[in-house]
Design a protein around this motif. Structure first.
Motif, mmCIF file in Angstrom:
data_model
loop_
_atom_site.group_PDB
_atom_site.id
_atom_site.type_symbol
_atom_site.label_atom_id
_atom_site.label_comp_id
_atom_site.label_asym_id
_atom_site.label_seq_id
_atom_site.Cartn_x
_atom_site.Cartn_y
_atom_site.Cartn_z
ATOM 1 N N ILE A 1 0.848 -1.191 0.000
ATOM 2 C CA ILE A 1 0.000 0.000 0.000
ATOM 3 C C ILE A 1 0.885 1.244 0.000
ATOM 4 C CG2 ILE A 1 -1.677 1.360 1.329
ATOM 5 C CD1 ILE A 1 -2.702 -1.255 2.527
ATOM 6 N N ALA A 2 0.529 2.232 -0.805
ATOM 7 C CA ALA A 2 1.168 3.547 -0.757
ATOM 8 C C ALA A 2 0.073 4.603 -0.744
ATOM 9 C CB ALA A 2 2.087 3.751 -1.961
ATOM 10 N N VAL A 3 0.196 5.584 0.147
ATOM 11 C CA VAL A 3 -0.778 6.664 0.245
ATOM 12 C C VAL A 3 -0.021 7.982 0.210
ATOM 13 C CG1 VAL A 3 -2.635 7.700 1.578
ATOM 14 C CG2 VAL A 3 -2.305 5.222 1.650
ATOM 15 N N ILE A 4 -0.402 8.865 -0.711
ATOM 16 C CA ILE A 4 0.263 10.154 -0.865
ATOM 17 C C ILE A 4 -0.767 11.254 -0.645
ATOM 18 C CG2 ILE A 4 1.422 11.709 -2.461
ATOM 19 C CD1 ILE A 4 1.731 7.942 -2.852
ATOM 20 N N ASP A 5 -0.553 12.029 0.434
ATOM 21 C CA ASP A 5 -1.501 13.074 0.823
ATOM 22 C C ASP A 5 -2.910 12.475 0.866
ATOM 23 O OD1 ASP A 5 0.598 14.884 0.940
ATOM 24 O OD2 ASP A 5 0.322 15.567 -1.111
ATOM 25 N N ASN A 6 -3.898 13.278 0.467
ATOM 26 C CA ASN A 6 -5.259 12.767 0.293
ATOM 27 C C ASN A 6 -5.568 12.586 -1.184
ATOM 28 O OD1 ASN A 6 -5.701 12.921 3.041
ATOM 29 N ND2 ASN A 6 -7.768 13.732 2.804
ATOM 30 N N VAL B 1 -5.476 4.640 -7.216
ATOM 31 C CA VAL B 1 -6.846 5.061 -6.923
ATOM 32 C C VAL B 1 -6.860 6.486 -6.387
ATOM 33 C CG1 VAL B 1 -7.646 2.715 -6.477
ATOM 34 C CG2 VAL B 1 -6.764 4.081 -4.580
ATOM 35 N N GLN B 2 -7.986 7.139 -6.614
ATOM 36 C CA GLN B 2 -8.262 8.456 -6.051
ATOM 37 C C GLN B 2 -9.694 8.463 -5.547
ATOM 38 O OE1 GLN B 2 -6.871 10.438 -9.869
ATOM 39 N NE2 GLN B 2 -6.002 11.897 -8.396
ATOM 40 N N GLY B 3 -9.990 9.372 -4.629
ATOM 41 C CA GLY B 3 -11.330 9.455 -4.074
ATOM 42 C C GLY B 3 -11.393 8.985 -2.639
ATOM 43 N N PRO B 4 -12.602 8.699 -2.138
ATOM 44 C CA PRO B 4 -12.755 8.319 -0.733
ATOM 45 C C PRO B 4 -11.968 7.092 -0.310
ATOM 46 C CG PRO B 4 -14.870 8.914 -1.676
ATOM 47 C CD PRO B 4 -13.897 8.901 -2.806
ATOM 48 N N VAL B 5 -11.698 6.180 -1.243
ATOM 49 C CA VAL B 5 -10.976 4.962 -0.880
ATOM 50 C C VAL B 5 -9.540 5.268 -0.450
ATOM 51 C CG1 VAL B 5 -10.098 4.395 -3.188
ATOM 52 C CG2 VAL B 5 -10.591 2.569 -1.557
ATOM 53 N N VAL B 6 -9.001 6.423 -0.832
ATOM 54 C CA VAL B 6 -7.655 6.801 -0.389
ATOM 55 C C VAL B 6 -7.607 6.873 1.129
ATOM 56 C CG1 VAL B 6 -5.911 8.630 -0.418
ATOM 57 C CG2 VAL B 6 -7.099 8.004 -2.535
ATOM 58 N N ALA B 7 -8.623 7.461 1.737
ATOM 59 C CA ALA B 7 -8.664 7.539 3.199
ATOM 60 C C ALA B 7 -8.804 6.159 3.824
ATOM 61 C CB ALA B 7 -9.827 8.436 3.640
ATOM 62 N N HIS B 8 -9.515 5.255 3.163
ATOM 63 C CA HIS B 8 -9.655 3.904 3.684
ATOM 64 C C HIS B 8 -8.319 3.165 3.650
ATOM 65 C CE1 HIS B 8 -14.312 3.627 3.059
ATOM 66 N NE2 HIS B 8 -13.936 4.615 3.850
ATOM 67 N N LEU B 9 -7.556 3.340 2.580
ATOM 68 C CA LEU B 9 -6.233 2.717 2.532
ATOM 69 C C LEU B 9 -5.316 3.327 3.584
ATOM 70 C CD1 LEU B 9 -5.882 2.394 -1.328
ATOM 71 C CD2 LEU B 9 -5.694 0.512 0.299
ATOM 72 N N GLU B 10 -5.471 4.625 3.821
ATOM 73 C CA GLU B 10 -4.667 5.233 4.887
ATOM 74 C C GLU B 10 -5.082 4.708 6.258
ATOM 75 O OE1 GLU B 10 -2.351 9.231 5.720
ATOM 76 O OE2 GLU B 10 -4.388 9.561 4.973
ATOM 77 N N ALA B 11 -6.361 4.381 6.412
ATOM 78 C CA ALA B 11 -6.820 3.805 7.674
ATOM 79 C C ALA B 11 -6.198 2.433 7.913
ATOM 80 C CB ALA B 11 -8.344 3.706 7.691
ATOM 81 N N VAL B 12 -6.003 1.654 6.836
ATOM 82 C CA VAL B 12 -5.314 0.367 6.981
ATOM 83 C C VAL B 12 -3.867 0.600 7.395
ATOM 84 C CG1 VAL B 12 -4.555 -1.717 5.781
ATOM 85 C CG2 VAL B 12 -6.827 -0.791 5.335
ATOM 86 N N PHE C 1 -7.964 11.478 7.610
ATOM 87 C CA PHE C 1 -8.936 12.482 7.193
ATOM 88 C C PHE C 1 -9.724 11.990 5.986
ATOM 89 C CE2 PHE C 1 -5.279 14.592 9.090
ATOM 90 C CZ PHE C 1 -5.876 15.311 10.104
ATOM 91 N N PRO C 2 -11.049 12.163 5.995
ATOM 92 C CA PRO C 2 -11.867 11.697 4.861
ATOM 93 C C PRO C 2 -11.470 12.381 3.564
ATOM 94 C CG PRO C 2 -13.239 12.415 6.712
ATOM 95 C CD PRO C 2 -11.853 12.810 7.034
ATOM 96 N N THR C 3 -11.671 11.683 2.465
ATOM 97 C CA THR C 3 -11.400 12.214 1.136
ATOM 98 C C THR C 3 -12.724 12.374 0.402
ATOM 99 O OG1 THR C 3 -9.323 10.981 1.147
ATOM 100 C CG2 THR C 3 -10.024 11.924 -0.945
ATOM 101 N N SER C 4 -12.912 13.487 -0.244
ATOM 102 C CA SER C 4 -14.184 13.775 -0.916
ATOM 103 C C SER C 4 -14.308 12.976 -2.208
ATOM 104 C CB SER C 4 -14.282 15.271 -1.236
ATOM 105 O OG SER C 4 -14.222 16.037 -0.049
ATOM 106 N N PRO C 5 -15.542 12.689 -2.622
ATOM 107 C CA PRO C 5 -15.746 12.026 -3.919
ATOM 108 C C PRO C 5 -15.241 12.908 -5.062
ATOM 109 C CG PRO C 5 -17.734 11.941 -2.571
ATOM 110 C CD PRO C 5 -16.803 12.879 -1.894
#
Length: 468
Positions: A218-223, A251-262, A278-282
């Motif tokens: 998994i890689a997460v960059i900002d939101n 991926v982009q969108g709300p799922v980015v925050a879910h991957l960051e939660a993992v 932090f939540p990511t907007s659609p």
């Protein structure tokens, strides 16, 4: 009593104790394998079972995972505007609540999913995103090698940290041993927070069974963007003679925050420190519905296995499964057989070359049973096909780190992304067709011509499937 009598009594005492102890603490398939080993070599089988026989985690890790799941569910509760609810009575109406029950995450709309099939191209996109990061970079990987890719990622993280970006790196203690040894001090000196996952040595009692691993990528960059798939942080030929072919979803969108939660969950489990998510907007320009599925021994159910079986049972026309390692448990084998016998076009795509010899022998033992049921088996030849994904009809596609083997189902922490999007499935069908163009279909007639010694080898390897 003579020494020989004492040894004989000890030998039979171990066998009888194992017969009473092991079946009550492991699955029937695993108990079979362990009882065979203990029965033949009691003095070796017993200590091996005590070390590797049960996929236990420390109580603290299980407690932290339970708390992380609770926080994930609570944080999603006010965000119902992000929730995607399937319409009608298609298969997705059954998958959405199942995945939320198993893995805690609701399905969300407003996402963009880009499938990256080029190894070097996927790495370039990741490095470009790290170089463009403004706030944080979170990387969670099973494997990081001390090679050109390891150097490139390390340099990118150091550059980001020098710009004031918060950088955190989680690496599996075994899979990324070489990368940790070479880069940890340099990264920490640059301001990057680095931790190893499921450490061994003197710390193993505080983590769990020594061969349990975190296999996520998994890689997460900002939101702004995240990556999930099968590709590690290593050159494609990190196993000599087996150049890897992978599949990654950006991926982009709300799922980015879910991957960051993992990522935050694994960070908390390893360090005890809680990170804000932090939540990511659609997105306005894309509307893919997706749902995240984390799995592993810290969860109460076999999340990955149950999801794969459910998808196989829900297939009505076509089911394609791609995996480098195919050592299924009884439930998965039955699901594939039933799907094929029901008239579903079931295509299994495996790699003709394999860097795990014993696993390759074991998976060959399943071919005849599958072929007899009507499952098609193709062996991809140009590369070591390390990609892990499946598609169902024209409706759903699963991509991530999950192999179709007992290790991924029961022992490893894994991650999967289920896409409820026909366009994503169509793109995956193109990738599958490209595999098949360079693959050889296994036929029953050809398979029956293999020599008897190979059949014996396959049977012996299959007996040890629960050790893999």
């Amino acid at each position: 009593m003579s020494l020989g009598s004492w040894l004989l009594a000890l030998d039979w005492g171990i066998r009888l104790a194992a017969l009473w102890w092991i079946p009550s603490r492991t699955s029937p398939a695993a108990a079979r394998s362990w009882l065979l080993l203990v029965g033949f070599v009691p003095l070796l089988g017993l200590p091996l079972y005590l070390l590797f026989g049960h996929p236990w985690l420390s109580r603290e890790r299980v407690r932290r995972q339970r708390l992380a799941s609770q926080v994930i569910r609570e944080e999603q509760a006010p965000l119902q505007a992000l929730r995607w609810t399937p319409q009608g009575q298609d298969a997705d109406t059954e998958m959405v609540p199942l995945l939320e029950t198993l893995g805690d995450f609701m399905a969300t709309h407003g996402n963009a999913v880009e499938l990256l099939d080029d190894y070097a191209g996927s790495l370039r996109r990741l490095l470009d995103d790290i170089d463009g990061a403004r706030e944080r970079v979170h990387l969670l990987y099973y494997l990081m090698f001390d090679d050109t890719v390891g150097e490139a990622v390390t340099d990118a993280l150091c550059r980001a940290a020098a710009r004031g970006v918060t950088c955190r790196l989680l690496l599996d203690a075994v899979g990324a041993k070489r990368g940790l040894r070479r880069y940890r001090k340099r990264l920490r000196a640059a301001g990057v927070e680095v931790h190893d996952m499921l450490p061994g040595g003197l710390r193993w009692r505080r983590s769990g069974r020594m061969d349990l691993r975190n296999h996520r990528k998994i890689a997460v960059i900002d939101n702004s963007a995240a990556y999930v798939g099968s590709q590690n942080l290593a050159d494609p030929e990190f196993v000599p003679g087996h150049p890897n072919r992978e599949l990654v979803a950006r991926v982009q969108g709300p799922v980015v925050a879910h991957l960051e939660a993992v990522f935050a969950s694994d960070w908390y489990i390893e360090t005890g420190d809680r990170l804000d998510v932090f939540p990511t907007s659609p997105l306005q320009h894309a509307d893919s519905a997706v749902q995240l599925l984390p799995s592993g021994p810290a969860y109460p159910f076999a999340n990955a296995r149950d999801t794969v079986c459910a998808l196989a049972h829900l297939a009505r026309r076509k089911l394609v499964l791609v995996t480098p390692y195919f050592v299924p448990d009884d439930a998965t084998l039955s699901a594939l057989r039933i799907a094929a016998l029901s008239g579903v076009d079931v295509q299994l795509i495996l790699s003709a070359s394999n860097n795990q010899r014993w696993t390759a022998w074991a998976q060959e033992s399943y071919y005849r049973e599958l072929l007899d049921a009507g499952v098609k088996i193709a062996l991809y030849r140009p590369h070591f096909l390390h990609a892990k994904h499946l598609s169902v009809d024209d409706e759903m596609a699963l991509i991530g780190s999950i192999n179709l083997d007992i290790r991924s189902f029961a022992l490893n922490a894994e991650i999967g992304l289920l896409c409820y999007d026909r366009e994503v499935v169509a793109r995956m069908r193109e990738i599958e067709a490209d595999y098949l163009a360079d693959a050889e279909q296994v036929t029953t007639e050809r398979w029956e011509t293999r020599p008897a010694w190979r059949r014996s080898r396959e049977g012996l390897a299959r007996l040890a499937d629960s050790f893999m």
